[in-house]
Design an enzyme around this catalytic site. Structure first.
Site, PDB file in Angstrom:
ATOM      1  N   VAL A 148      55.531  -9.603 -27.681  1.00  0.00           N
ATOM      2  CA  VAL A 148      55.655  -9.509 -26.223  1.00  0.00           C
ATOM      3  C   VAL A 148      55.561 -10.884 -25.586  1.00  0.00           C
ATOM      4  CG1 VAL A 148      54.606  -8.578 -24.131  1.00  0.00           C
ATOM      5  CG2 VAL A 148      54.780  -7.152 -26.179  1.00  0.00           C
ATOM      6  N   ASP A 194      48.699 -20.291 -27.475  1.00  0.00           N
ATOM      7  CA  ASP A 194      48.188 -19.473 -28.568  1.00  0.00           C
ATOM      8  C   ASP A 194      47.091 -20.255 -29.284  1.00  0.00           C
ATOM      9  OD1 ASP A 194      49.540 -16.839 -30.173  1.00  0.00           O
ATOM     10  OD2 ASP A 194      48.120 -18.033 -31.323  1.00  0.00           O
ATOM     11  N   THR A 226      46.160  -5.618 -28.745  1.00  0.00           N
ATOM     12  CA  THR A 226      45.127  -4.605 -28.462  1.00  0.00           C
ATOM     13  C   THR A 226      45.135  -3.596 -29.602  1.00  0.00           C
ATOM     14  OG1 THR A 226      46.696  -3.364 -27.098  1.00  0.00           O
ATOM     15  CG2 THR A 226      45.208  -4.879 -25.960  1.00  0.00           C
ATOM     16  N   PHE A 271      58.419  -2.782 -21.585  1.00  0.00           N
ATOM     17  CA  PHE A 271      59.105  -1.623 -22.144  1.00  0.00           C
ATOM     18  C   PHE A 271      60.211  -2.097 -23.094  1.00  0.00           C
ATOM     19  CE2 PHE A 271      57.499  -0.395 -17.953  1.00  0.00           C
ATOM     20  CZ  PHE A 271      56.749   0.719 -18.272  1.00  0.00           C
ATOM     21  N   GLU A 282      61.655  -3.399 -30.071  1.00  0.00           N
ATOM     22  CA  GLU A 282      61.912  -4.436 -31.061  1.00  0.00           C
ATOM     23  C   GLU A 282      63.281  -4.199 -31.676  1.00  0.00           C
ATOM     24  OE1 GLU A 282      58.695  -5.055 -33.836  1.00  0.00           O
ATOM     25  OE2 GLU A 282      57.252  -4.512 -32.292  1.00  0.00           O
ATOM     26  N   LYS A 302      52.709   2.968 -18.570  1.00  0.00           N
ATOM     27  CA  LYS A 302      53.030   2.474 -19.910  1.00  0.00           C
ATOM     28  C   LYS A 302      52.638   3.489 -20.973  1.00  0.00           C
ATOM     29  CE  LYS A 302      53.609  -0.282 -23.463  1.00  0.00           C
ATOM     30  NZ  LYS A 302      54.946  -0.619 -23.981  1.00  0.00           N
ATOM     31  N   CYS A 310      53.494   0.610 -31.214  1.00  0.00           N
ATOM     32  CA  CYS A 310      53.309   1.213 -29.893  1.00  0.00           C
ATOM     33  C   CYS A 310      53.010   2.702 -29.912  1.00  0.00           C
ATOM     34  CB  CYS A 310      54.549   0.957 -29.033  1.00  0.00           C
ATOM     35  SG  CYS A 310      54.808  -0.777 -28.625  1.00  0.00           S
ATOM     36  N   LYS A 367      49.667   3.930 -31.598  1.00  0.00           N
ATOM     37  CA  LYS A 367      48.527   3.304 -30.934  1.00  0.00           C
ATOM     38  C   LYS A 367      48.364   3.809 -29.504  1.00  0.00           C
ATOM     39  CE  LYS A 367      48.969  -1.058 -29.731  1.00  0.00           C
ATOM     40  NZ  LYS A 367      48.799  -1.120 -28.261  1.00  0.00           N
ATOM     41  N   ARG A 386      54.294  -3.045 -38.909  1.00  0.00           N
ATOM     42  CA  ARG A 386      53.146  -2.290 -38.432  1.00  0.00           C
ATOM     43  C   ARG A 386      53.439  -0.791 -38.426  1.00  0.00           C
ATOM     44  NH1 ARG A 386      51.889  -5.727 -33.058  1.00  0.00           N
ATOM     45  NH2 ARG A 386      54.182  -5.815 -33.112  1.00  0.00           N
TER      46      ARG A 386
END
Length: 490
Positions: free
Chosen positions: A15, A34, A88, A157, A160, A227, A283, A286, A350
Site C-alpha cells: 500500500v 521505512d 496490521t 481499495f 494486487e 473498508k 486482506c 484478516k 500471504r
C-alpha cells in the site's frame, strides 16, 4: 494545474509503495519512509522490493519527485500530508495487531512542527483507531496544538496485480474525518484523480468510458467501517459461490453456468463469483476476522461472516480430497503444484492456498514440485519451513508427476499446451482448482470445482462480455481476478 503538496508516506509495503509512487506521478513532492535501511537503499536505486505490474515503470517516471529515507526528523516536519501505511497483521484471536500503527504515530508526533498537518490512516484499522491515533499525537507531540493535527481515514481499495489501474482509475475515494479542513486538504491532494486531469501513463491507459471517481466523504468511524465491510462482503460472495459449487457437483449442475446466470442479475453482478480454492492474500481473511473480533468486543455475533471463513477453509481441504479420490494413498506420490502466489500478477504469498496445499501434501508423505512465474524467489525466503522442490518450468514440474494441482490462475497456465506437457506424467491427473481449463486434453483425468466432467474436445465459441477492469464473463464461467477491490488487499 496540480497544486503540489509535500507528502510523507510511512511504510513501504504494497500500500505504501503504491501510494507514494502514484502521488509523485501526480506531481506532489513525496518522501517514502521505512525503518528497513536495506529496503530504502533498494528503492533509492530505483528497484522495487515487490512485484506489481507497471509499478517499476511508474517509479522511473516519478524519480525526480520522490525520495526514500529512514529518518523521521527530516521526513515529517515539513509535510502537508502524512500517510500511515504500516502493516496490521492479525493476532491469534483475529483482531488486528496495531503495534506498528502506534509506533508510527508516536514517531510522527515527536516530529510535528506546529503547522497544520493532516495525518492519514491508510492502513486497514478497526473502527475507533482514528480517535486513538489522535490521542497518541496529543500525548507525544513536543508542542501539541489543538486542531492543527487533523486525522483522516482514507482506506485503500487496491487489488494486487492491478494496483496501478485501481489507483489511477478508482471507483471511489473515501475520506473520513471529523475536521472539514482535513477533508479539504485531501481533496486538494487527490484533485488530479477526482478531475482525471493527469496524463495517463501509456502502460496503464485510461479505460474507455471512464469519467471520474465518486468522492465519498464521511465521519471518521464510517470510513473505517467501509473498508472492513467492503472486503467482508466480497469474501462472503466468493464463499457463497464455493458453497454453491459444492452442491453443483452433487446434483450435476455446473457452477460456471450458474454463476453466469445469477451474475447477469444487475443486483448481484458477475464479479467475485468464481469458484475455486478460496480467497487468500493479506486482506479478506484478516479483515473478515477483524470485523468479527470487533463485533465480539461489543457482544455482537456475526454468524454470516463466520460461515464465510469456514467455507473458505473447507475449500482448501477439498483440494486434497479430490487428489485422494484418484490417487488414494499420497505417500510416495509426486505432485506438481503450479502457482504459489495467492493470485496472478503478484508475488504476494500471504495466506496463499498453495501454502496450505504444499504443507498438507508433505504431511501425507508426497513429494512436491512447485512452480510459479514470479513468486519462487520470494518463496525461497518466506517458505523455508515447507518441504518442496522448485521447477524451472511447467514441463519440468510435471515430469514424472502422479498429479498436477493448478493453484493460481496465471495466464501461463491458462494458455499452456496441456496435451504436450502432461505427456511426461506418470499419471495424467489435473486438479484445476481455479477452473481455468475450458477443454480436457485427450487421456487426461480433469477435476475442477463445481464443474461437470467435460468431453475431450474443444469447447464451442461462447458469447463474451468485457468489463473496463479486465474481468471477462463467458458462457463457461467467470474469468475473474480474485483479489480485493483493495488488494488486499492491503
Amino acid at each position: 494545474m496540480t497544486q503540489a503538496l509535500k507528502v510523507t508516506v510511512v511504510g513501504t509495503g504494497y500500500v505504501g509503495l503504491g501510494t507514494a509512487i502514484m502521488l509523485a506521478y501526480l506531481g506532489h513532492e513525496v518522501v517514502g519512509l521505512d525503518v528497513d535501511q536495506a529496503k530504502v537503499e533498494q528503492l533509492s536505486g530505483g528497484e522495487l522490493p515487490i512485484y506489481e505490474p507497471g509499478l517499476d515503470q511508474l517509479l522511473l517516471d516519478s524519480m525526480e519527485r520522490v525520495r526514500w529515507t529512514t529518518d523521521y526528523e527530516t521526513a515529517i516536519p515539513d509535510a502537508d500530508v502524512i500517510f500511515i501505511c504500516v502493516g496490521t497483521p492479525p493476532n491469534k484471536d483475529g483482531s488486528p495487531n496495531l503495534k506498528y500503527v502506534a509506533q508510527a504515530a508516536r514517531s510522527i508526533a515527536q516530529n510535528l512542527n506546529g503547522k497544520t498537518q493532516v495525518i492519514v490512516n491508510k492502513s486497514t484499522v478497526p473502527v475507533g483507531t482514528g480517535d486513538w491515533v489522535a490521542r497518541i499525537l496529543e500525548e507525544h507531540a513536543r508542542e501539541y496544538h489543538a486542531n492543527r493535527y487533523l486525522v483522516v481515514s482514507n482506506p485503500e481499495f487496491l487489488r494486487e496485480g492491478t494496483a496501478l489501474f485501481d489507483s489511477l482509475y478508482p471507483d471511489r475515494i473515501v475520506l473520513g474525518s471529523d475536521h472539514a479542513e482535513g477533508i479539504e486538504r485531501m481533496k486538494t491532494l487527490y484533485a488530479p484523480l477526482l478531475d482525471q486531469s493527469f496524463t495517463p501513463p501509456a502502460y496503464v491507459p485510461r479505460p474507455e468510458g471512464y469519467t471520474r471517481p465518486e468522492l465519498v466523504s464521511t465521519a471518521l468511524s464510517s470510513a473505517e467501517m467501509i473498508k472492513y465491510a467492503a472486503n467482508a462482503f466480497l469474501a462472503l460472495k466468493i464463499s457463497f459461490a464455493n458453497e454453491i459449487a459444492g452442491l453443483c457437483e452433487r446434483v450435476g449442475a455446473d457452477i460456471g453456468e450458474v454463476a453466469r446466470g445469477i451474475g447477469s442479475d444487475a443486483r448481484i453482478g458477475p464479479r467475485f463469483l468464481a469458484a475455486g480454492a478460496g480467497w487468500g492474500g493479506s486482506c479478506f481473511g484478516k479483515d473478515t476476522s477483524a470485523l468479527i473480533s470487533t463485533g465480539l468486543e461489543y457482544g455482537y455475533s456475526m454468524p454470516i461472516l463466520q460461515a464465510a471463513i469456514e467455507v473458505n477453509n473447507r475449500q482448501r481441504s477439498l483440494i486434497i480430497s479430490k487428489l485422494q479420490m484418484h490417487l488414494h494413498r499420497l505417500k510416495g506420490k509426486r505432485v506438481a503444484v503450479l502457482g504459489m502466489a495467492f493470485k496472478p500478477n503478484t508475488d504476494d504469498l500471504r495466506d496463499a492456498p498453495a501454502h496450505d496445499t504444499i504443507a498438507r501434501l508433505g504431511d501425507l508423505g508426497a513429494t512436491v514440485v512447485a512452480h510459479d512465474p514470479v513468486a519462487m524467489p520470494r518463496a525461497r525466503r518466506e517458505w523455508q519451513h515447507l518441504n518442496y522442490h522448485e521447477a524451472a518450468s511447467v514441463q519440468d514440474a510435471l515430469r514424472g508427476a502422479d498429479a498436477v494441482i493448478i493453484a493460481t490462475e496465471w495466464d501461463e497456465y491458462r494458455h499452456q499446451d496441456w496435451s504436450a506437457v502432461t505427456g511426461g506424467m506418470r499419471q495424467r491427473l489435473i486438479i484445476d482448482t481455479r477452473n481455468i481449463l475450458t477443454t480436457r486434453p485427450e487421456g487426461v483425468t480433469l477435476e475442477q470445482i463445481g464443474r461437470r466432467q467435460m468431453a475431450a474436445q474443444a469447447a464451442p465459441e461462447l458469447p463474451e462480455a468485457q468489463f473496463s477492469d479486465g474481468v471477462v464473463v463467458t458462457g463457461i464461467g467467470v474469468k475473474e481476478l480474485l483479489g480485493t477491490p483493495s488488494g488486499n488487499l492491503s
